[in-house]
Write a protein that holds these residues in place. Sequence first.
Motif, PDB file in Angstrom:
ATOM      1  N   ASP A  41     -17.638   7.467  24.377  1.00  0.00           N
ATOM      2  CA  ASP A  41     -18.157   8.476  24.757  1.00  0.00           C
ATOM      3  C   ASP A  41     -19.433   9.079  24.652  1.00  0.00           C
ATOM      4  O   ASP A  41     -19.756   9.314  23.192  1.00  0.00           O
ATOM      5  CB  ASP A  41     -16.799   9.569  24.197  1.00  0.00           C
ATOM      6  CG  ASP A  41     -17.196  10.950  24.652  1.00  0.00           C
ATOM      7  OD1 ASP A  41     -18.384  11.354  24.767  1.00  0.00           O
ATOM      8  OD2 ASP A  41     -16.290  11.610  24.736  1.00  0.00           O
ATOM      9  N   VAL A  42     -20.095   8.841  25.568  1.00  0.00           N
ATOM     10  CA  VAL A  42     -21.740   8.928  25.314  1.00  0.00           C
ATOM     11  C   VAL A  42     -22.007  10.428  24.522  1.00  0.00           C
ATOM     12  O   VAL A  42     -22.862  10.742  23.500  1.00  0.00           O
ATOM     13  CB  VAL A  42     -22.410   8.799  26.495  1.00  0.00           C
ATOM     14  CG1 VAL A  42     -24.083   9.030  26.232  1.00  0.00           C
ATOM     15  CG2 VAL A  42     -22.345   7.336  27.062  1.00  0.00           C
ATOM     16  N   TYR A  44     -19.963  12.439  22.905  1.00  0.00           N
ATOM     17  CA  TYR A  44     -19.398  12.180  21.480  1.00  0.00           C
ATOM     18  C   TYR A  44     -20.396  11.762  20.467  1.00  0.00           C
ATOM     19  O   TYR A  44     -20.732  11.923  19.547  1.00  0.00           O
ATOM     20  CB  TYR A  44     -17.949  11.806  21.445  1.00  0.00           C
ATOM     21  CG  TYR A  44     -17.595  11.679  19.902  1.00  0.00           C
ATOM     22  CD1 TYR A  44     -16.779  12.694  19.574  1.00  0.00           C
ATOM     23  CD2 TYR A  44     -17.828  10.612  19.421  1.00  0.00           C
ATOM     24  CE1 TYR A  44     -16.310  12.824  18.280  1.00  0.00           C
ATOM     25  CE2 TYR A  44     -17.131  10.413  17.890  1.00  0.00           C
ATOM     26  CZ  TYR A  44     -16.426  11.518  17.431  1.00  0.00           C
ATOM     27  OH  TYR A  44     -15.811  11.557  16.159  1.00  0.00           O
ATOM     28  N   ALA A  45     -20.942  10.269  21.055  1.00  0.00           N
ATOM     29  CA  ALA A  45     -21.831   9.652  20.216  1.00  0.00           C
ATOM     30  C   ALA A  45     -23.165  10.257  19.844  1.00  0.00           C
ATOM     31  O   ALA A  45     -23.661   9.700  18.843  1.00  0.00           O
ATOM     32  CB  ALA A  45     -21.842   8.234  20.853  1.00  0.00           C
ATOM     33  N   LYS A  46     -23.455  11.053  20.679  1.00  0.00           N
ATOM     34  CA  LYS A  46     -24.765  11.579  20.568  1.00  0.00           C
ATOM     35  C   LYS A  46     -24.754  12.439  19.132  1.00  0.00           C
ATOM     36  O   LYS A  46     -26.052  12.787  18.463  1.00  0.00           O
ATOM     37  CB  LYS A  46     -25.169  12.899  21.641  1.00  0.00           C
ATOM     38  CG  LYS A  46     -25.632  11.997  22.790  1.00  0.00           C
ATOM     39  CD  LYS A  46     -26.095  12.915  23.944  1.00  0.00           C
ATOM     40  CE  LYS A  46     -26.365  12.166  25.226  1.00  0.00           C
ATOM     41  NZ  LYS A  46     -26.789  13.206  26.249  1.00  0.00           N
ATOM     42  N   GLY A  47     -23.671  12.621  18.561  1.00  0.00           N
ATOM     43  CA  GLY A  47     -23.486  13.500  17.149  1.00  0.00           C
ATOM     44  C   GLY A  47     -23.502  12.478  16.055  1.00  0.00           C
ATOM     45  O   GLY A  47     -23.453  13.021  14.953  1.00  0.00           O
ATOM     46  N   LYS A  52     -25.831   6.718  19.932  1.00  0.00           N
ATOM     47  CA  LYS A  52     -25.118   6.162  21.193  1.00  0.00           C
ATOM     48  C   LYS A  52     -23.578   5.631  20.613  1.00  0.00           C
ATOM     49  O   LYS A  52     -23.589   5.315  19.321  1.00  0.00           O
ATOM     50  CB  LYS A  52     -25.917   4.560  21.202  1.00  0.00           C
ATOM     51  CG  LYS A  52     -27.632   5.060  21.827  1.00  0.00           C
ATOM     52  CD  LYS A  52     -28.150   3.728  21.875  1.00  0.00           C
ATOM     53  CE  LYS A  52     -29.423   4.089  22.587  1.00  0.00           C
ATOM     54  NZ  LYS A  52     -30.140   2.819  22.599  1.00  0.00           N
ATOM     55  N   PRO A  53     -22.777   5.294  21.577  1.00  0.00           N
ATOM     56  CA  PRO A  53     -21.568   4.382  21.084  1.00  0.00           C
ATOM     57  C   PRO A  53     -21.606   3.259  20.381  1.00  0.00           C
ATOM     58  O   PRO A  53     -22.813   2.589  20.780  1.00  0.00           O
ATOM     59  CB  PRO A  53     -20.912   4.215  22.597  1.00  0.00           C
ATOM     60  CG  PRO A  53     -21.300   5.306  23.464  1.00  0.00           C
ATOM     61  CD  PRO A  53     -22.892   5.419  22.925  1.00  0.00           C
ATOM     62  N   LEU A  54     -20.975   3.046  19.441  1.00  0.00           N
ATOM     63  CA  LEU A  54     -21.064   1.897  18.760  1.00  0.00           C
ATOM     64  C   LEU A  54     -20.009   0.891  19.036  1.00  0.00           C
ATOM     65  O   LEU A  54     -18.797   1.102  19.272  1.00  0.00           O
ATOM     66  CB  LEU A  54     -20.836   2.190  17.070  1.00  0.00           C
ATOM     67  CG  LEU A  54     -21.879   3.264  16.639  1.00  0.00           C
ATOM     68  CD1 LEU A  54     -21.542   3.552  15.340  1.00  0.00           C
ATOM     69  CD2 LEU A  54     -23.317   2.561  17.009  1.00  0.00           C
TER      70      LEU A  54
END
Length: 146
Positions: A41-42, A44-47, A52-54
Motif C-alpha cells: 500500500d503506497v 500507507y507506506a508513505k508514513g 515506500k512499500p518494503l
Amino acid sequence: MSTPELPNEGDAFEGPSKTLTDAHFLFFSALTGDVHPIHYDVEYAKGNRFGKPLAHGLLLQALTALGASNGRDRLEGFVFVEQGCRFLKPAMVGDTIRPRQRIEKVWDEGGRKYCRVATALLNQRDEVLLEGFHVYRVLRDAPKEG
C-alpha cells in the motif's frame, strides 16, 4: 555419469540477480497470507521512514536459496536443516538484488556430515541487505537410515 565434487570450505556461489517488482510483493503476500500494508500500500507506506512499500523479510531470505545458485549442480544429497539471518537494510520495488553464498564449514557430528553456508543479499549499490546462514545435512554417501 559421475557425481560432482562436494563443495569445500571457502567455495563461493552466486544466485541470479532480480529486479523486484510489485508483482513479487503481491505474489508473496498471496502465497503466505502476509498482507500487511507495508508491503503493497503506497499511501500507507508513505508514513514509514522509507516512504515506500518494503519487501517481505522472508521473501528476501528465500532469495538466498543455495539451490538457485551457480553451485546447484554440486548439492546432491544436501538437506536443509537450519537457517538464520539479520536484516540490515530494506529492499523496495525497483531494487535489483543478488544473492551470494560461501561455504563456511563442513564437519562430521555423530557420524553425520553437515555444511554451513554464509549467505548475503546485496542491492544494486553493493549494499548488504541481509546476512545470514544455512545449515545442510549432507546425505551423499551416507548409509540409509531405517
